[in-house]
Design a protein around this motif. Structure first.
Motif, short mmCIF file in Angstrom:
data_model
loop_
_atom_site.label_atom_id
_atom_site.label_comp_id
_atom_site.label_asym_id
_atom_site.label_seq_id
_atom_site.Cartn_x
_atom_site.Cartn_y
_atom_site.Cartn_z
N GLN A 20 -2.22 -1.73 -3.90
CA GLN A 20 -3.42 -0.92 -3.80
C GLN A 20 -3.10 0.57 -3.70
N ALA A 21 -3.58 1.33 -4.69
CA ALA A 21 -3.51 2.79 -4.68
C ALA A 21 -2.10 3.31 -4.46
N GLU A 63 -7.48 16.42 3.93
CA GLU A 63 -7.68 15.83 2.61
C GLU A 63 -9.11 16.06 2.13
N TYR A 113 -9.51 8.65 5.35
CA TYR A 113 -9.26 10.04 4.97
C TYR A 113 -8.67 10.82 6.14
N PHE A 150 -12.78 11.14 -6.03
CA PHE A 150 -12.29 10.27 -4.97
C PHE A 150 -11.57 9.09 -5.61
N ASP A 151 -10.80 8.37 -4.79
CA ASP A 151 -10.09 7.18 -5.26
C ASP A 151 -10.83 5.95 -4.74
N GLU A 186 0.80 -1.23 0.00
CA GLU A 186 0.00 0.00 0.00
C GLU A 186 0.83 1.27 0.00
N TYR A 234 -10.07 2.94 -4.81
CA TYR A 234 -9.17 1.88 -4.34
C TYR A 234 -8.33 2.31 -3.14
N ARG A 235 -8.64 3.43 -2.53
CA ARG A 235 -7.77 4.00 -1.51
C ARG A 235 -7.45 2.98 -0.41
N HIS A 255 -15.18 1.32 -3.29
CA HIS A 255 -14.66 2.32 -2.35
C HIS A 255 -14.99 1.95 -0.91
#
Length: 372
Positions: A36-37, A98, A94, A86-87, A16, A89-90, A138
């Protein structure tokens, strides 16, 4: 994000961050990894010379040459989705800054928080199945990130109404509660919105500071009692407090874009914001291993009381978790949830895990007693 284990039932390795990527790259193989992301545009050479068979790349930007190579090598690639606020796959919850990026320069409507809510409303009206899939991806990613960070922590939930105003005795009491719980070594988690939720997150934020800070910060917040007239001013006041007293204590907030008119409070250090309110509600209550405190509220808080009670009644989450209702008059006369809760609990294990107290100062002792 959760994924099926690779062949042989080995747990897949999550990657990550770039630091984790570099550590795995030394081995010469990303086989079976879940990346991931992570922005991999600067790691083209590493991707070209390592094994990527059975790897899964979730929202990882990379150069075209690297993309073609990892796909040819047997990797499954879910590329970033352009144009989203937004992402999906974050890999982490948060941060307040952000979600509120751009607030000072362009106002709340320009922030990622507000733009994501607008996107959600627009795509829901369109009935876009692709957008629905992205919302689900998400929420699963955020849920997984939350589990990774809460593992092993004693989490206590604080529930209550969003209408509680800054500057009131009730708000100050909820803040003292959040501070007391945090100082007792518990991790405070709330629904992440305004009102009682913000007060509890703020209290946890204020835990490292003395009583003078609490009083002064409450006075600053009282200058903007609610978010109703202006989310911009309400949020800016919270960030003013954070700037004056930096490095506050951590806590968690689990808000939802389903209630987009209720802005996320900036005092939770880790914000797991969801599209689906049902996922958010169950996700919050199921993670409150040290119990749940219910401050005065209306329909939403009543729903949370009996969501928690249902799990305790059937033992669906194991041993019943403590439940403390605050304000005897509210929960016996105005909204008589307590008598029904007592009736449900009679003769069951959960009867030893519920309590009704008059005020917030009694909560820590009640939680300790119910946990014995």
């Amino acid at each position: 994000m959760d994924a099926a284990p690779p062949e042989g039932n080995r747990r897949p390795r999550d990657v990550e961050t770039l630091e984790e990527f570099d550590a795995v790259a030394i081995s010469g193989s990303f086989a079976g990894c879940r990346l991931q992301a992570v922005d991999l545009t600067s790691r083209t050479f590493a991707l070209l010379v390592t094994d990527t068979s059975e790897a899964v790349f979730l929202g990882c930007p990379m150069e075209p040459q690297a993309l073609a190579h990892v796909r040819a090598g047997g990797a499954l690639v879910f590329p970033p989705v352009p144009g989203l606020p937004f992402d999906p796959y974050r890999a982490a919850p948060y941060r307040p800054d952000e979600l509120y990026a751009g607030l000072a320069e362009h106002g709340y409507r320009a922030t990622p928080d507000a733009r994501t809510h607008a996107w959600s409303l627009r795509t829901a009206e369109d009935g876009d199945v692709f957008a629905s899939m992205l919302r689900s991806i998400h929420d699963d990613a955020v849920s997984d990130a939350l589990d990774e960070r809460l593992g092993g922590l004693q989490v206590v939930g604080v529930m209550g109404g969003h209408a509680m105003e800054r500057g009131t005795d009730a708000y100050a009491g909820a803040a003292r509660l959040g501070r007391s719980l945090a100082r007792a070594g518990l991790t405070v988690a709330t629904g992440g919105g305004p009102g009682a939720m913000e007060a509890a997150n703020f209290g946890a934020y204020a835990a490292p500071y003395d009583d003078v800070m609490l009083g002064k910060a409450l006075d600053v917040l009282a200058g903007t009692p609610t978010f109703g007239p202006s989310v911009d001013a309400w949020a800016a006041t919270a960030f003013d407090v954070r700037d004056r007293w930096p490095d506050g204590g951590p806590s968690y907030g689990l808000p939802t874009w389903f209630y987009g008119h209720e802005p996320t409070n900036p005092f939770a250090a880790h914000i797991a914001k969801f599209f689906a309110n049902a996922t958010r509600e169950d996700g919050l209550l199921s993670r409150c291993s040290a119990g749940v405190v219910f401050l005065p509220g209306a329909a939403g808080t009543v729903q949370e009381i009996f969501d928690a009670a249902t799990a305790n009644y059937y033992g669906s989450r194991g041993e019943p978790a403590p439940m403390v209702l605050v304000d005897r008059a509210h929960w016996t006369d105005e909204l008589p949830a307590w008598p029904l809760l007592q009736t449900l609990a009679a003769g069951r294990a959960m009867s030893r895990r519920i309590a009704l107290v008059d005020g917030v100062d009694e909560v820590p002792a009640a939680l300790e007693q119910l946990s014995v």
